[in-house]
Design a protein around this motif. Structure first.
Motif, mmCIF file in Angstrom:
data_model
loop_
_atom_site.group_PDB
_atom_site.id
_atom_site.type_symbol
_atom_site.label_atom_id
_atom_site.label_comp_id
_atom_site.label_asym_id
_atom_site.label_seq_id
_atom_site.Cartn_x
_atom_site.Cartn_y
_atom_site.Cartn_z
ATOM 1 N N LYS A 1 0.748 -0.941 0.140
ATOM 2 C CA LYS A 1 -0.024 -0.053 -0.106
ATOM 3 C C LYS A 1 0.883 1.143 -0.130
ATOM 4 C CE LYS A 1 -3.643 -2.121 2.573
ATOM 5 N NZ LYS A 1 -4.953 -1.995 1.712
ATOM 6 N N VAL A 2 1.878 1.504 0.687
ATOM 7 C CA VAL A 2 2.609 2.426 0.843
ATOM 8 C C VAL A 2 3.502 2.817 -0.376
ATOM 9 C CG1 VAL A 2 4.621 3.393 2.352
ATOM 10 C CG2 VAL A 2 2.659 2.490 3.380
ATOM 11 N N LYS A 3 4.149 1.748 -0.695
ATOM 12 C CA LYS A 3 4.962 1.867 -2.065
ATOM 13 C C LYS A 3 4.122 2.269 -3.285
ATOM 14 C CE LYS A 3 8.636 0.007 -4.767
ATOM 15 N NZ LYS A 3 9.484 -1.230 -4.908
ATOM 16 N N ALA A 4 3.066 1.632 -3.373
ATOM 17 C CA ALA A 4 1.946 1.969 -4.461
ATOM 18 C C ALA A 4 1.488 3.538 -4.604
ATOM 19 C CB ALA A 4 0.751 0.905 -4.337
ATOM 20 N N ARG A 5 1.266 4.010 -3.167
ATOM 21 C CA ARG A 5 0.665 5.074 -3.199
ATOM 22 C C ARG A 5 1.902 6.270 -3.099
ATOM 23 N NH1 ARG A 5 -4.118 4.340 -2.117
ATOM 24 N NH2 ARG A 5 -5.321 3.257 -0.466
ATOM 25 N N LYS A 6 3.058 5.817 -2.816
ATOM 26 C CA LYS A 6 4.336 6.711 -3.129
ATOM 27 C C LYS A 6 4.700 7.148 -4.563
ATOM 28 C CE LYS A 6 8.291 8.595 -1.681
ATOM 29 N NZ LYS A 6 8.699 9.711 -2.514
ATOM 30 N N VAL A 7 4.728 5.696 -5.189
ATOM 31 C CA VAL A 7 4.903 5.979 -6.690
ATOM 32 C C VAL A 7 3.769 6.715 -7.439
ATOM 33 C CG1 VAL A 7 4.978 4.532 -8.729
ATOM 34 C CG2 VAL A 7 6.061 3.576 -6.881
ATOM 35 N N MET A 8 2.579 6.479 -7.100
ATOM 36 C CA MET A 8 1.493 7.264 -7.588
ATOM 37 C C MET A 8 1.774 8.966 -7.513
ATOM 38 S SD MET A 8 -1.828 4.626 -7.262
ATOM 39 C CE MET A 8 -2.827 5.831 -7.769
ATOM 40 N N GLU A 9 1.969 9.132 -6.333
ATOM 41 C CA GLU A 9 2.094 10.397 -5.683
ATOM 42 C C GLU A 9 3.307 11.185 -6.379
ATOM 43 O OE1 GLU A 9 3.727 12.829 -1.630
ATOM 44 O OE2 GLU A 9 2.240 11.154 -1.415
ATOM 45 N N ASP A 10 4.331 10.411 -6.476
ATOM 46 C CA ASP A 10 5.626 11.052 -7.208
ATOM 47 C C ASP A 10 5.443 11.149 -8.576
ATOM 48 O OD1 ASP A 10 7.062 10.733 -5.036
ATOM 49 O OD2 ASP A 10 8.269 8.762 -5.599
ATOM 50 N N ILE A 11 4.422 10.304 -9.454
ATOM 51 C CA ILE A 11 4.116 10.582 -10.912
ATOM 52 C C ILE A 11 3.033 11.745 -11.157
ATOM 53 C CG2 ILE A 11 3.173 9.421 -12.665
ATOM 54 C CD1 ILE A 11 4.495 6.627 -11.811
ATOM 55 N N GLY A 12 2.107 11.572 -9.836
ATOM 56 C CA GLY A 12 1.151 12.715 -10.016
ATOM 57 C C GLY A 12 0.019 11.820 -10.876
ATOM 58 N N ILE A 13 -0.399 10.585 -10.026
ATOM 59 C CA ILE A 13 -1.508 9.932 -10.435
ATOM 60 C C ILE A 13 -2.612 10.018 -9.214
ATOM 61 C CG2 ILE A 13 -2.737 7.774 -10.825
ATOM 62 C CD1 ILE A 13 -0.058 7.278 -12.375
ATOM 63 N N ALA A 14 -3.935 10.752 -9.363
ATOM 64 C CA ALA A 14 -4.713 10.525 -8.232
ATOM 65 C C ALA A 14 -5.009 9.497 -7.532
ATOM 66 C CB ALA A 14 -6.223 11.430 -8.831
ATOM 67 N N ASP A 15 -5.493 9.245 -6.307
ATOM 68 C CA ASP A 15 -5.916 7.763 -5.696
ATOM 69 C C ASP A 15 -6.968 7.257 -6.432
ATOM 70 O OD1 ASP A 15 -3.907 8.043 -3.875
ATOM 71 O OD2 ASP A 15 -5.111 8.928 -2.304
ATOM 72 N N ASN A 16 -7.891 7.828 -6.987
ATOM 73 C CA ASN A 16 -9.027 7.366 -7.666
ATOM 74 C C ASN A 16 -9.073 7.230 -8.956
ATOM 75 O OD1 ASN A 16 -9.301 10.137 -8.382
ATOM 76 N ND2 ASN A 16 -11.334 10.390 -7.793
ATOM 77 N N ARG A 17 -7.980 7.319 -9.520
ATOM 78 C CA ARG A 17 -7.805 7.150 -10.983
ATOM 79 C C ARG A 17 -7.911 5.494 -11.499
ATOM 80 N NH1 ARG A 17 -8.342 10.301 -14.612
ATOM 81 N NH2 ARG A 17 -6.839 11.842 -13.550
ATOM 82 N N ARG A 18 -8.454 5.355 -12.555
ATOM 83 C CA ARG A 18 -8.441 3.953 -13.204
ATOM 84 C C ARG A 18 -7.500 3.732 -14.368
ATOM 85 N NH1 ARG A 18 -12.607 0.979 -10.711
ATOM 86 N NH2 ARG A 18 -14.375 2.513 -9.877
ATOM 87 N N VAL A 19 -7.401 2.424 -14.675
ATOM 88 C CA VAL A 19 -5.920 2.261 -15.597
ATOM 89 C C VAL A 19 -6.420 2.690 -16.726
ATOM 90 C CG1 VAL A 19 -4.766 0.364 -16.689
ATOM 91 C CG2 VAL A 19 -5.590 -0.080 -14.229
ATOM 92 N N GLN A 20 -7.853 2.774 -17.251
ATOM 93 C CA GLN A 20 -8.315 3.253 -18.592
ATOM 94 C C GLN A 20 -8.162 4.756 -18.635
ATOM 95 O OE1 GLN A 20 -12.111 1.962 -18.929
ATOM 96 N NE2 GLN A 20 -12.947 3.207 -17.548
ATOM 97 N N GLY A 21 -7.900 5.562 -17.589
ATOM 98 C CA GLY A 21 -7.853 6.819 -17.529
ATOM 99 C C GLY A 21 -6.362 7.281 -17.592
#
Length: 102
Positions: free
Chosen positions: A68-88
């Motif tokens: 959970k921590v690493k996934a959210r950290k990577v998403m935050e670094d890239i600038g992907i919102a928490d509620n984003r889906r793969v198709q978006g």
């Protein structure tokens, strides 16, 4: 707030069955990611609607060695919102995910 449409019992049963099948398909995709039989590159490059409707955080958490921590950290670094889906995801976000975790 709008009220949901009224469905007949048959329509409701059909919708519940369709939702159950979609959940099972997404769970199967996550299991394949965890086992390693599906790579992140293949998942992000796929045009399967079951993969497209997965949330990005759920997809990343299914990868071996990513919690959970690493996934959210990577998403935050890239600038992907928490509620984003793969198709978006955009092309740059997909390539950034692959370079970070692929």
């Amino acid at each position: 707030m709008a009220t949901p449409p009224s469905l007949s019992p048959e329509q409701r049963a059909a919708a519940l069955e369709k939702a159950k099948e979609a959940r099972a398909a997404r769970a199967e995709v996550k299991a394949r990611l965890k086992m390693g039989s599906l790579s992140l590159a293949d998942a992000l490059g796929s045009d399967d609607t079951n993969i497209g409707k997965l949330k990005v955080v759920s997809l990343l958490e299914s990868l071996p060695g990513v919690g959970k921590v690493k996934a959210r950290k990577v998403m935050e670094d890239i600038g992907i919102a928490d509620n984003r889906r793969v198709q978006g995801l955009g092309a740059q976000q997909r390539s950034a995910l692959l370079s970070a975790l692929g």
